[in-house]
Design a protein around this motif. Sequence first.
Motif, PDB file in Angstrom:
ATOM      1  N   MET A  18       0.803  -1.226   0.000  1.00  0.00           N
ATOM      2  CA  MET A  18       0.000   0.000   0.000  1.00  0.00           C
ATOM      3  C   MET A  18       0.835   1.276   0.000  1.00  0.00           C
ATOM      4  O   MET A  18       0.527   2.213  -0.716  1.00  0.00           O
ATOM      5  CB  MET A  18      -0.966   0.003   1.196  1.00  0.00           C
ATOM      6  N   PRO A  19       1.922   1.352   0.774  1.00  0.00           N
ATOM      7  CA  PRO A  19       2.714   2.580   0.743  1.00  0.00           C
ATOM      8  C   PRO A  19       3.254   2.892  -0.649  1.00  0.00           C
ATOM      9  O   PRO A  19       3.249   4.044  -1.078  1.00  0.00           O
ATOM     10  CB  PRO A  19       3.850   2.292   1.731  1.00  0.00           C
ATOM     11  N   ASN A  20       3.706   1.847  -1.387  1.00  0.00           N
ATOM     12  CA  ASN A  20       4.210   2.079  -2.736  1.00  0.00           C
ATOM     13  C   ASN A  20       3.107   2.572  -3.654  1.00  0.00           C
ATOM     14  O   ASN A  20       3.300   3.456  -4.487  1.00  0.00           O
ATOM     15  CB  ASN A  20       4.823   0.797  -3.308  1.00  0.00           C
ATOM     16  N   ALA A  21       1.926   1.986  -3.532  1.00  0.00           N
ATOM     17  CA  ALA A  21       0.797   2.415  -4.359  1.00  0.00           C
ATOM     18  C   ALA A  21       0.427   3.854  -4.031  1.00  0.00           C
ATOM     19  O   ALA A  21       0.111   4.645  -4.930  1.00  0.00           O
ATOM     20  CB  ALA A  21      -0.396   1.489  -4.133  1.00  0.00           C
ATOM     21  N   PHE A  22       0.455   4.180  -2.738  1.00  0.00           N
ATOM     22  CA  PHE A  22       0.117   5.550  -2.338  1.00  0.00           C
ATOM     23  C   PHE A  22       1.116   6.551  -2.920  1.00  0.00           C
ATOM     24  O   PHE A  22       0.740   7.610  -3.410  1.00  0.00           O
ATOM     25  CB  PHE A  22       0.107   5.644  -0.815  1.00  0.00           C
ATOM     26  N   ARG A  23       2.427   6.184  -2.894  1.00  0.00           N
ATOM     27  CA  ARG A  23       3.434   7.073  -3.465  1.00  0.00           C
ATOM     28  C   ARG A  23       3.231   7.241  -4.969  1.00  0.00           C
ATOM     29  O   ARG A  23       3.435   8.329  -5.520  1.00  0.00           O
ATOM     30  CB  ARG A  23       4.836   6.521  -3.178  1.00  0.00           C
ATOM     31  N   GLY A  24       2.813   6.151  -5.645  1.00  0.00           N
ATOM     32  CA  GLY A  24       2.562   6.244  -7.076  1.00  0.00           C
ATOM     33  C   GLY A  24       1.424   7.183  -7.397  1.00  0.00           C
ATOM     34  O   GLY A  24       1.488   7.984  -8.328  1.00  0.00           O
ATOM     35  N   VAL A  25       0.355   7.091  -6.607  1.00  0.00           N
ATOM     36  CA  VAL A  25      -0.795   7.982  -6.803  1.00  0.00           C
ATOM     37  C   VAL A  25      -0.393   9.421  -6.539  1.00  0.00           C
ATOM     38  O   VAL A  25      -0.767  10.347  -7.279  1.00  0.00           O
ATOM     39  CB  VAL A  25      -1.962   7.557  -5.882  1.00  0.00           C
ATOM     40  N   ARG A  26       0.371   9.630  -5.486  1.00  0.00           N
ATOM     41  CA  ARG A  26       0.797  10.987  -5.150  1.00  0.00           C
ATOM     42  C   ARG A  26       1.683  11.576  -6.253  1.00  0.00           C
ATOM     43  O   ARG A  26       1.561  12.746  -6.622  1.00  0.00           O
ATOM     44  CB  ARG A  26       1.546  10.985  -3.822  1.00  0.00           C
ATOM     45  N   ALA A  27       2.594  10.747  -6.817  1.00  0.00           N
ATOM     46  CA  ALA A  27       3.459  11.220  -7.903  1.00  0.00           C
ATOM     47  C   ALA A  27       2.643  11.573  -9.134  1.00  0.00           C
ATOM     48  O   ALA A  27       2.885  12.589  -9.795  1.00  0.00           O
ATOM     49  CB  ALA A  27       4.505  10.161  -8.241  1.00  0.00           C
ATOM     50  N   ALA A  28       1.635  10.719  -9.454  1.00  0.00           N
ATOM     51  CA  ALA A  28       0.784  10.988 -10.612  1.00  0.00           C
ATOM     52  C   ALA A  28      -0.016  12.267 -10.411  1.00  0.00           C
ATOM     53  O   ALA A  28      -0.177  13.071 -11.341  1.00  0.00           O
ATOM     54  CB  ALA A  28      -0.146   9.805 -10.862  1.00  0.00           C
ATOM     55  N   THR A  29      -0.512  12.464  -9.199  1.00  0.00           N
ATOM     56  CA  THR A  29      -1.262  13.688  -8.898  1.00  0.00           C
ATOM     57  C   THR A  29      -0.379  14.912  -9.051  1.00  0.00           C
ATOM     58  O   THR A  29      -0.795  15.949  -9.579  1.00  0.00           O
ATOM     59  CB  THR A  29      -1.832  13.621  -7.469  1.00  0.00           C
ATOM     60  N   GLY A  30       0.879  14.787  -8.581  1.00  0.00           N
ATOM     61  CA  GLY A  30       1.809  15.903  -8.722  1.00  0.00           C
ATOM     62  C   GLY A  30       2.078  16.247 -10.178  1.00  0.00           C
ATOM     63  O   GLY A  30       2.151  17.421 -10.552  1.00  0.00           O
ATOM     64  N   ARG A  31       2.213  15.200 -11.033  1.00  0.00           N
ATOM     65  CA  ARG A  31       2.439  15.447 -12.458  1.00  0.00           C
ATOM     66  C   ARG A  31       1.250  16.142 -13.094  1.00  0.00           C
ATOM     67  O   ARG A  31       1.405  17.058 -13.908  1.00  0.00           O
ATOM     68  CB  ARG A  31       2.724  14.126 -13.177  1.00  0.00           C
ATOM     69  N   ILE A  32       0.056  15.716 -12.734  1.00  0.00           N
ATOM     70  CA  ILE A  32      -1.152  16.340 -13.284  1.00  0.00           C
ATOM     71  C   ILE A  32      -1.219  17.807 -12.898  1.00  0.00           C
ATOM     72  O   ILE A  32      -1.553  18.680 -13.711  1.00  0.00           O
ATOM     73  CB  ILE A  32      -2.406  15.585 -12.794  1.00  0.00           C
ATOM     74  N   ARG A  45       1.334  19.792 -12.162  1.00  0.00           N
ATOM     75  CA  ARG A  45       2.366  20.531 -12.890  1.00  0.00           C
ATOM     76  C   ARG A  45       1.944  20.805 -14.331  1.00  0.00           C
ATOM     77  O   ARG A  45       2.155  21.907 -14.845  1.00  0.00           O
ATOM     78  CB  ARG A  45       3.684  19.759 -12.855  1.00  0.00           C
ATOM     79  N   VAL A  46       1.351  19.784 -14.967  1.00  0.00           N
ATOM     80  CA  VAL A  46       0.898  19.971 -16.350  1.00  0.00           C
ATOM     81  C   VAL A  46      -0.206  21.015 -16.413  1.00  0.00           C
ATOM     82  O   VAL A  46      -0.211  21.888 -17.295  1.00  0.00           O
ATOM     83  CB  VAL A  46       0.433  18.628 -16.947  1.00  0.00           C
ATOM     84  N   ARG A  70       2.893  27.571 -21.745  1.00  0.00           N
ATOM     85  CA  ARG A  70       1.878  26.787 -22.458  1.00  0.00           C
ATOM     86  C   ARG A  70       2.388  26.184 -23.767  1.00  0.00           C
ATOM     87  O   ARG A  70       2.143  25.002 -24.036  1.00  0.00           O
ATOM     88  CB  ARG A  70       0.637  27.634 -22.722  1.00  0.00           C
ATOM     89  N   PRO A  71       3.103  26.951 -24.644  1.00  0.00           N
ATOM     90  CA  PRO A  71       3.560  26.344 -25.912  1.00  0.00           C
ATOM     91  C   PRO A  71       4.434  25.112 -25.720  1.00  0.00           C
ATOM     92  O   PRO A  71       4.297  24.126 -26.448  1.00  0.00           O
ATOM     93  CB  PRO A  71       4.341  27.490 -26.577  1.00  0.00           C
ATOM     94  N   ALA A  72       5.324  25.153 -24.741  1.00  0.00           N
ATOM     95  CA  ALA A  72       6.206  24.016 -24.500  1.00  0.00           C
ATOM     96  C   ALA A  72       5.415  22.796 -24.025  1.00  0.00           C
ATOM     97  O   ALA A  72       5.670  21.664 -24.445  1.00  0.00           O
ATOM     98  CB  ALA A  72       7.280  24.386 -23.486  1.00  0.00           C
ATOM     99  N   TYR A  73       4.427  23.023 -23.144  1.00  0.00           N
ATOM    100  CA  TYR A  73       3.614  21.914 -22.646  1.00  0.00           C
ATOM    101  C   TYR A  73       2.740  21.338 -23.752  1.00  0.00           C
ATOM    102  O   TYR A  73       2.567  20.108 -23.864  1.00  0.00           O
ATOM    103  CB  TYR A  73       2.759  22.375 -21.466  1.00  0.00           C
ATOM    104  N   LEU A  74       2.174  22.210 -24.594  1.00  0.00           N
ATOM    105  CA  LEU A  74       1.359  21.728 -25.710  1.00  0.00           C
ATOM    106  C   LEU A  74       2.192  20.904 -26.671  1.00  0.00           C
ATOM    107  O   LEU A  74       1.739  19.861 -27.176  1.00  0.00           O
ATOM    108  CB  LEU A  74       0.713  22.908 -26.442  1.00  0.00           C
ATOM    109  N   ASP A  75       3.432  21.351 -26.920  1.00  0.00           N
ATOM    110  CA  ASP A  75       4.306  20.598 -27.813  1.00  0.00           C
ATOM    111  C   ASP A  75       4.631  19.231 -27.221  1.00  0.00           C
ATOM    112  O   ASP A  75       4.672  18.225 -27.932  1.00  0.00           O
ATOM    113  CB  ASP A  75       5.591  21.389 -28.066  1.00  0.00           C
ATOM    114  N   ALA A  76       4.856  19.180 -25.917  1.00  0.00           N
ATOM    115  CA  ALA A  76       5.141  17.901 -25.259  1.00  0.00           C
ATOM    116  C   ALA A  76       3.935  16.959 -25.341  1.00  0.00           C
ATOM    117  O   ALA A  76       4.086  15.754 -25.577  1.00  0.00           O
ATOM    118  CB  ALA A  76       5.524  18.142 -23.804  1.00  0.00           C
TER     119      ALA A  76
END
Length: 323
Positions: A1-15, A17-18, A28-34
């Motif tokens: 569970m701790p690993n899964a929780f860290r994965g969810v937290r990392a994914a949330t952080g990426r969302i 940032r995007v 915005r242009p750089a993110y759209l290009d990515a």
Amino acid sequence: MPNAFRGVRAATGRIRRVAAGLTDPVSRPAYLDALRRAARSRRTGTPPGGCRVCGSPRVRSRTITSAHFSDRTIRIVECRVCGFIGIPKGRSSYHDVTDLDEIRVRTSGTVRVGTHETPGREYQMARMAVDILARRDPVDVLVYGAGRSVDNVHIARLDGVDHVAIGDIVRLRDDADFVDVGRPSSGRRFHVVIASEVVEHFREPRADFDTLFSFVASDGLLVCGTNVYGGWRLSKDRYPFFHDHTAYYSPESLLRIATRAGYRIDFRPTGLSRGRKRYVLLSRSERVMSRVACYFGTRTYAPSEARPEPEPGTPRAPRRETS
């Protein structure tokens, strides 16, 4: 569970940032290009490790040891479609830099860099570009990636130049108009943009070139100075082994970058580095590129600090007779 929780937290952080990147008009242009690259990768099956210029999955990774520097070994990623060579190593010349004196130490002995007493390569590039444009009204010039060069002082004295700015990712000087080139231009454009020994440090060539292009006026001229790869044995080539070189361009890869951005392109030799050094001239304007062709109709080499081409009509020294 701790690993899964860290994965969810990392994914949330990426969302988050995007989302923040897409909201910010500057990023915005750089993110759209990515996002476009990611979508194309999923659609075409191109792996993330594909060519950074053309996106082709036909790349090969290999390790090369220098024939000149016995202690230098690099890993390269070579595209079999456009010929671009990515060098996923090295670090910026600005790593841990705190002032201009440190840049001077790291680049000491570089004769191409202009001093207060002697103009360097960027001055010659700017002089050439101003002559090519031959505009009736004065031009604005940007020295992109100026580093420790003070060629902006000499460029400002050229006839036909109104204003000169220096651009860099770190502000090292307070004696000139400074432009932050770490992000795309917010609307400021220049008739002449000089980028000497800059593009080989790009880690993401397409995005980094887009940033560079954003500073060029629609009828302006961009002049990049770099070595161009022609298919020879890399182990005998010193250029890719410099510690902060991360990109080595073939003519085809630069053509693809230019065409994608709506630019025309031309290559001109300088007579330096065994003939491998090129000025890469780019413009959106057909008229400007026609002037480039006419300029070199009477010149053998592009002007540089080592081989300044004489002005048209300048008498050449008589050849010495040999027995």
